[in-house]
Design an enzyme around this catalytic site. Structure first.
Site, PDB file in Angstrom:
ATOM      1  CG  HIS A 310      -0.443   0.365   2.507  1.00 14.93           C
ATOM      2  ND1 HIS A 310      -0.076  -0.580   3.432  1.00 14.93           N
ATOM      3  CD2 HIS A 310      -0.216   1.562   3.095  1.00 14.93           C
ATOM      4  CE1 HIS A 310       0.348   0.026   4.532  1.00 14.93           C
ATOM      5  NE2 HIS A 310       0.274   1.331   4.346  1.00 14.93           N
ATOM      6  CG  ASP A 357       0.009  -3.911   2.605  1.00 16.64           C
ATOM      7  OD1 ASP A 357      -0.230  -3.447   1.479  1.00 16.64           O
ATOM      8  OD2 ASP A 357       0.352  -3.210   3.577  1.00 16.64           O
ATOM      9  CB  SER A 446       2.720   2.168   6.370  1.00 16.62           C
ATOM     10  OG  SER A 446       1.446   2.216   6.929  1.00 16.62           O
TER      11      SER A 446
END
Length: 493
Positions: A310, A357, A446
């Site tokens: 992402h 992811d 992230s």
């Protein structure tokens, strides 16, 4: 539904949950020297499932090239974009993946090749070369990247970027390097203006001058570029030059419950594998995440780099990647960065998948000497209760650490925008559920690695932990799953 870490942290999956592999579904690609397909000597299974870290020695790192002054002060067309309402900009980014740090702004004066050629005032240099410059400022910005659409650029050209505040801190890129980046985009099957756009490095100010230098005898009309937009960085990333480090006080960006990685004697090796990363999406929006260098069984120091899907899921975005190494405090809780290093050459996207992811890249620039290529453990799943820790850049801040344990397994799906929903799973699920006993994660964390006993076992997808909810769970894509699905062919082939 759990929040992302960009409401607290961005969690949108760039290709959707059904896309198992971005190489096919999202425009990811691989360079020929990294493509193991079709080679009869390529192993059909991994040669190892566990590997320790190594340190990049000075002998394997490239020396920094010295940028020579031009010898004259160039006339430049100066363009100033008016003040931007950053509150609206930040609100506009809440539905985007990852932690948004900048927005695109149109530049009418250089929107076409013809207008840009008119803005470039060519003049001779003492050594027979010719040069021209354009300066763009965006009021209120902390950083700025020009989106240079390339229709034609001689390989022998030199592009020089610097700010008014730091005219001697010049970043120089060759025309050949720019053309190679754009060729990567096309080789990956990407097209359109985004694939033809080179984003200048952010030089840490709300303005930038782009100088184009041509060899003697090269016609100015060989340069066919346009600068239709810039990415206005509204987040203060506080990247001072080395000369300023001792005098700069950096306000803490992350929540106070985050733990300074320079306040522990642990993680001395693996912390040098972690980089703060910024990049630009196809639409000109800039983002920030965290990534980690990983070792391979050949131990040849190839700079393989692991982050989240992402964050980066296309070659076009990978080509814009900037990394900051050793970006941590000079001493425990000083709030002042120590000496760090930056690399601006982008990366090759080798593999990306929404299922865990995960995004796996090879950096185009060799990282600085002293970085660690982290070890990893792909021997099935870690057990519930296993001790773990994370190293990351929450809100783009200096390096922090978190300590906790595996709480279980989860099945996670995107719910659109920055939302994610995770339900309890089992040992076959693709994500770990983690709870922290010390520290948390935030936007900017992230893509950061989850470690167990010095080895990578996962990458951060999202979750709900925060200084207000320190016991809430975070979800990490399992490294063993992505390793076995594809990336073993680079790491242990």
């Amino acid at each position: 539904m759990k929040n992302s870490k960009h409401a607290i942290r961005g969690l949108a999956w760039a290709c959707g949950i059904a896309a198992a592999m971005a190489v096919a579904g999202c425009g990811g690609g691989s360079s020929s020297d990294d493509d193991n397909g079709g080679n009869p000597t390529t192993p059909t299974s991994p040669t190892a499932f566990v590997l320790d870290s190594i340190v990049l020695p000075g002998s394997k790192a490239k020396a920094e090239a010295q940028v020579q002054p031009l010898g004259v002060t160039l006339r430049s067309t100066r363009i100033v974009l008016p003040q931007l309402d950053t509150t609206k900009s930040e609100q506009a980014g809440l539905g985007k993946p990852a932690m948004q740090i900048g927005v695109p702004r149109a530049v009418a004066q250089t929107t076409s090749v013809a207008k840009t050629q008119a803005a470039l005032q060519w003049q001779p240099l003492p050594d027979g070369r010719t040069a021209a410059a354009v300066h763009i400022a965006s009021e209120g910005a902390y950083g700025l990247r020009m989106g240079v659409v390339v229709g034609g650029l001689p390989d022998a050209a030199q592009l020089r970027i610097y700010s008014d505040e730091h005219p001697d801190a010049v970043v120089q890129v060759s025309g050949a390097s720019v053309n190679a980046l754009l060729a990567q985009n096309h080789k990956a099957g990407e097209s359109g203006q985004a694939a033809d756009t080179w984003w200048t490095p952010d030089v840490g100010a709300g303005n930038a001058t782009l100088e184009v230098v041509l060899p003697a005898g090269t016609a100015a009309d060989a340069v066919r570029i346009a600068i239709p937009s810039v990415s206005h960085i509204y987040q203060n990333l506080s990247l001072p030059t080395e000369a300023e480090l001792a005098d700069v006080t950096k306000a803490q960006q992350a929540g106070a419950c985050n733990l300074d990685a320079n306040c522990t004697s642990n993680y001395q090796l693996e912390r040098n594998a972690v980089a703060r990363m910024t990049f630009v999406a196809a639409d000109g929006i800039s983002y920030l995440c965290t990534g980690t260098l990983v070792n391979n069984t050949k131990k040849d120091y190839t700079p393989y780099f692991l982050t989240a899907n992402h964050c980066i899921s296309t070659q076009t975005s990978a080509s814009t990647l900037q990394t900051n190494w050793f970006y941590r405090s000079s001493s425990c809780n000083s709030g002042i960065p120590g000496t760090f290093a930056s690399r601006n050459g982008g990366a090759t996207l080798l593999y990306a998948t929404a299922s865990t992811d995960s995004s796996f890249l090879k950096l185009n620039d060799t990282p600085p000497a002293g970085v660690t290529l982290a070890g990893w453990d792909a021997r099935n799943n870690a057990k519930e209760g296993a001790s773990i820790y994370g190293l990351h850049h929450p809100s783009g801040d200096l390096l922090k650490y978190s300590v906790g344990s595996i709480n279980g397994f989860t099945n996670c799906v995107s719910t659109g925008g920055t939302g994610v929903s995770c339900s309890p799973g089992d040992a076959q699920s693709n994500f770990y559920s983690v709870r922290w006993s010390q520290g948390v994660t935030e936007g900017g964390s992230s893509g950061s690695a989850l470690f167990n006993d010095g080895r990578v076992i996962g990458t951060l997808y999202g979750g709900s932990s925060s200084c207000k909810a320190p016991n809430a769970a975070d979800s990490y894509g399992r490294f063993d799953k992505v390793f076995n699905s594809n990336i073993w062919s680079w790491l242990a082939g």
